[in-house]
Design an enzyme around this catalytic site. Sequence first.
Site, PDB file in Angstrom:
ATOM      1  N   TYR A  44      -3.156   5.351   9.028  1.00  0.00           N
ATOM      2  CA  TYR A  44      -2.563   4.030   8.484  1.00  0.00           C
ATOM      3  C   TYR A  44      -1.489   3.816   9.533  1.00  0.00           C
ATOM      4  CZ  TYR A  44      -1.539  -0.076   5.601  1.00  0.00           C
ATOM      5  OH  TYR A  44      -1.451  -1.415   5.058  1.00  0.00           O
TER       6      TYR A  44
ATOM      7  N   TYR B 201       0.916  -1.169  -0.029  1.00  0.00           N
ATOM      8  CA  TYR B 201       0.010  -0.053  -0.108  1.00  0.00           C
ATOM      9  C   TYR B 201       1.049   1.221   0.002  1.00  0.00           C
ATOM     10  CZ  TYR B 201      -3.575   3.275   1.397  1.00  0.00           C
ATOM     11  OH  TYR B 201      -4.478   4.240   1.555  1.00  0.00           O
TER      12      TYR B 201
END
Length: 286
Positions: free
Chosen positions: A182, A172
């Site tokens: 995140y 990602y």
Amino acid sequence: RGKRAFIAGVADDQGFGWAIAKALASAGAEILVGTWVPALNIFESSLRRGKFDESRKLANGSMFDIAKVYPLDAVFDTPEDVPEDIKNNKRYAGSSKWTVQEVAESVKNDFGSIDILVHSLANGPEVTKPLLETSRKGYLAAISASSYSYVSLLKYFAPIMNPGSSSLSLTYLASERIIPGYGGGMSSAKAALESDTRVLAFEVGRKHGIRVNTISAGPLRSRAAKAIGFIDKMIEYSTANAPLTKELDSGDVGNAAAFLSSPLASAITGSVVYVDNGLNAMGLAV
Ligand code: NAI
């Protein structure tokens, strides 16, 4: 002979692992999956009860089969690594041979060899915490489950992979750009996974002729992504700002995975391949 794929990290029909299994099956591959031990019972019973039948349908109208589901916990390499509390845990005690080494051994005994290895799993217990507030334990757990798990899988599966085999993981953008939210060391884990993709490509390329790539995928409403908590916002951001404004379909990643796993990609290794509607290329949101 058709190709045989082992896909680690399939526990429902909503994530990238399932979409990759489907695309590979559609291209004629035999599908084996590794399912996280605590999720095994519900996944197998849902499969049996036909809950996934709609998503098992291929374009030609037939339904793809999973030849075998293996229990797996990719945080443990060998039986010696499993602590007592896990061994005696009710959810683990019902299954056996789920460490990485044992799963590779079982696949070898059952099928002999594989041609495609896919790592579609991640776990960061403190993912909702900013990096500054992440504990050492949480950070190392993220790296163990999301990065080292891939080193381990490749280590134990490479010897049973046929020449010309291909291996893939999912990464990602948060590894290289700041994605607030995140957290928990997951951005660090993805950075490690991408760096390891290059080093492992060299090591297993030279030793076994195996290719190693990672797909940097755009946002998808998977079970894991929903647990992070801001997936709707990420999808909205992508459709508003990426060069392609459609929402990412898990099949887009499945198809790219099938390509990378095929001889069409026989000179592609050590690469981070973006399957994200181009979002990574933007420098200024408009
Ligand atoms: P998912 O929930 O379908 O897949 C994650 C899987 O990992 C689950 O099946 C879970 O049971 C399994 N798992 C967790 N810990 C494990 C362990 N110790 N051993 C074995 N299995 C374990 O979710 P998703 O999103 O499809 O995730 C697949 C990959 O895609 C992950 O690497 C994720 O980071 C990556 N990814 C996801 C994006 C998204 O927006 N959903 C974006 C970019 C990458």
